[in-house]
Design a protein around this motif. Sequence first.
Motif, mmCIF file in Angstrom:
data_model
loop_
_atom_site.group_PDB
_atom_site.id
_atom_site.type_symbol
_atom_site.label_atom_id
_atom_site.label_comp_id
_atom_site.label_asym_id
_atom_site.label_seq_id
_atom_site.Cartn_x
_atom_site.Cartn_y
_atom_site.Cartn_z
ATOM 1 N N TYR A 280 0.819 -1.214 0.000
ATOM 2 C CA TYR A 280 0.000 0.000 0.000
ATOM 3 C C TYR A 280 0.854 1.265 0.000
ATOM 4 O O TYR A 280 0.552 2.226 -0.718
ATOM 5 C CB TYR A 280 -0.941 0.006 1.209
ATOM 6 C CG TYR A 280 -2.132 -0.904 1.055
ATOM 7 C CD1 TYR A 280 -3.056 -0.702 0.029
ATOM 8 C CD2 TYR A 280 -2.360 -1.958 1.938
ATOM 9 C CE1 TYR A 280 -4.152 -1.528 -0.119
ATOM 10 C CE2 TYR A 280 -3.462 -2.790 1.804
ATOM 11 C CZ TYR A 280 -4.351 -2.573 0.761
ATOM 12 O OH TYR A 280 -5.441 -3.393 0.611
ATOM 13 N N ASP B 278 -9.369 3.483 1.980
ATOM 14 C CA ASP B 278 -9.494 2.576 0.839
ATOM 15 C C ASP B 278 -8.830 1.232 1.137
ATOM 16 O O ASP B 278 -9.377 0.164 0.811
ATOM 17 C CB ASP B 278 -8.858 3.197 -0.407
ATOM 18 C CG ASP B 278 -9.671 4.347 -0.980
ATOM 19 O OD1 ASP B 278 -10.820 4.535 -0.534
ATOM 20 O OD2 ASP B 278 -9.153 5.053 -1.865
ATOM 21 N N ALA B 279 -7.637 1.281 1.745
ATOM 22 C CA ALA B 279 -6.930 0.046 2.070
ATOM 23 C C ALA B 279 -7.710 -0.774 3.102
ATOM 24 O O ALA B 279 -7.810 -2.006 2.993
ATOM 25 C CB ALA B 279 -5.532 0.366 2.594
ATOM 26 N N GLU C 178 -10.633 -2.490 1.518
ATOM 27 C CA GLU C 178 -10.171 -3.661 0.764
ATOM 28 C C GLU C 178 -9.947 -4.857 1.691
ATOM 29 O O GLU C 178 -10.325 -5.987 1.371
ATOM 30 C CB GLU C 178 -8.881 -3.347 0.008
ATOM 31 C CG GLU C 178 -9.073 -2.522 -1.240
ATOM 32 C CD GLU C 178 -7.792 -2.422 -2.057
ATOM 33 O OE1 GLU C 178 -6.788 -3.074 -1.684
ATOM 34 O OE2 GLU C 178 -7.797 -1.705 -3.063
ATOM 35 N N GLN C 179 -9.320 -4.599 2.836
ATOM 36 C CA GLN C 179 -9.068 -5.686 3.775
ATOM 37 C C GLN C 179 -10.365 -6.197 4.403
ATOM 38 O O GLN C 179 -10.502 -7.393 4.663
ATOM 39 C CB GLN C 179 -8.092 -5.227 4.862
ATOM 40 C CG GLN C 179 -6.691 -4.923 4.347
ATOM 41 C CD GLN C 179 -6.077 -6.111 3.623
ATOM 42 O OE1 GLN C 179 -6.133 -7.244 4.097
ATOM 43 N NE2 GLN C 179 -5.486 -5.848 2.468
ATOM 44 N N GLU D 290 -13.251 -6.231 2.869
ATOM 45 C CA GLU D 290 -13.870 -7.034 1.822
ATOM 46 C C GLU D 290 -13.211 -8.405 1.732
ATOM 47 O O GLU D 290 -13.886 -9.419 1.504
ATOM 48 C CB GLU D 290 -13.770 -6.308 0.478
ATOM 49 C CG GLU D 290 -14.664 -5.077 0.401
ATOM 50 C CD GLU D 290 -14.456 -4.282 -0.880
ATOM 51 O OE1 GLU D 290 -13.367 -4.421 -1.494
ATOM 52 O OE2 GLU D 290 -15.363 -3.534 -1.266
ATOM 53 N N GLU D 291 -11.875 -8.461 1.923
ATOM 54 C CA GLU D 291 -11.182 -9.754 1.907
ATOM 55 C C GLU D 291 -11.625 -10.625 3.077
ATOM 56 O O GLU D 291 -11.812 -11.835 2.923
ATOM 57 C CB GLU D 291 -9.666 -9.550 1.936
ATOM 58 C CG GLU D 291 -9.084 -9.094 0.617
ATOM 59 C CD GLU D 291 -7.573 -9.291 0.559
ATOM 60 O OE1 GLU D 291 -7.031 -10.018 1.406
ATOM 61 O OE2 GLU D 291 -6.955 -8.704 -0.342
#
Length: 255
Positions: free
Chosen positions: A54, A84-85, A88-89, A91-92
Amino acid sequence: MTASQSLFDRLSKSHAATHNPFAMEIWANFATTVADAVTLAGSKLEVPEIYAAYTSKLGWWRRKQRLNSIGTTVRIPSEDAITDALVEQLEELRNDARPGNPLIDMNITFAGQQPRRRQNHIGSPAFTTDIRAYVPDNKNLDIRIEAKVLFEAKDLHSEYLGARGLLRFGDPENPYSDTPVGAMLGFIVAPSPEPWTSMIHDGLAQTVGAIDVGHVSVGKLPNPVSVCDMMHSRDERVTVLHLSIVQNTEPSSWY
């Protein structure tokens, strides 16, 4: 500092006039699952290879550099980049979850930079919410999270507790949340996370519009979570959880 209580007990007391205990039990479970997921996703951003991926991206660092507490000029991560990061995590975590995991069992989904459900602005004047945690098949289960970078003490009052932070939850015309629970999220980048728990709690006690300031025990979090209630109308109250994750500057300001 007031004693910690369970989130269910807190919500049952704060929202007794408008919600029944069964609804508050659902909200306590939902909010606890969201808070645990945010904390876990934040810890993943500390994994060296994930962190390096990132921080190498264009836009991770703010253009303006600042001096840290020991006089070193450092680069500070951007609020939007960390958000944003983190999304993303999150969502993972959701994609990797299996039945039995509350993210799956409650069907919780995460999204970044979402419009609020109630607002009289549109376009750039319409503030989006940094992170949204919601259940697609239940329109009532929707938690909005406002994130702020906490680098030095002045950030607490100018941003985190100010008109662009916590006070948005009390906006009578454009409330940041129209559900019983919302959250503030501190991206703590210096010098260490420990003092901020007390600083946030003490700051809440001095914030006009924040009522019933206290602490609750939430899920797997190691420390009590600061909470306050914000009123954006005579009959509407939102209990705001105060969460945090740790990030870093370049060079590091940790010591």
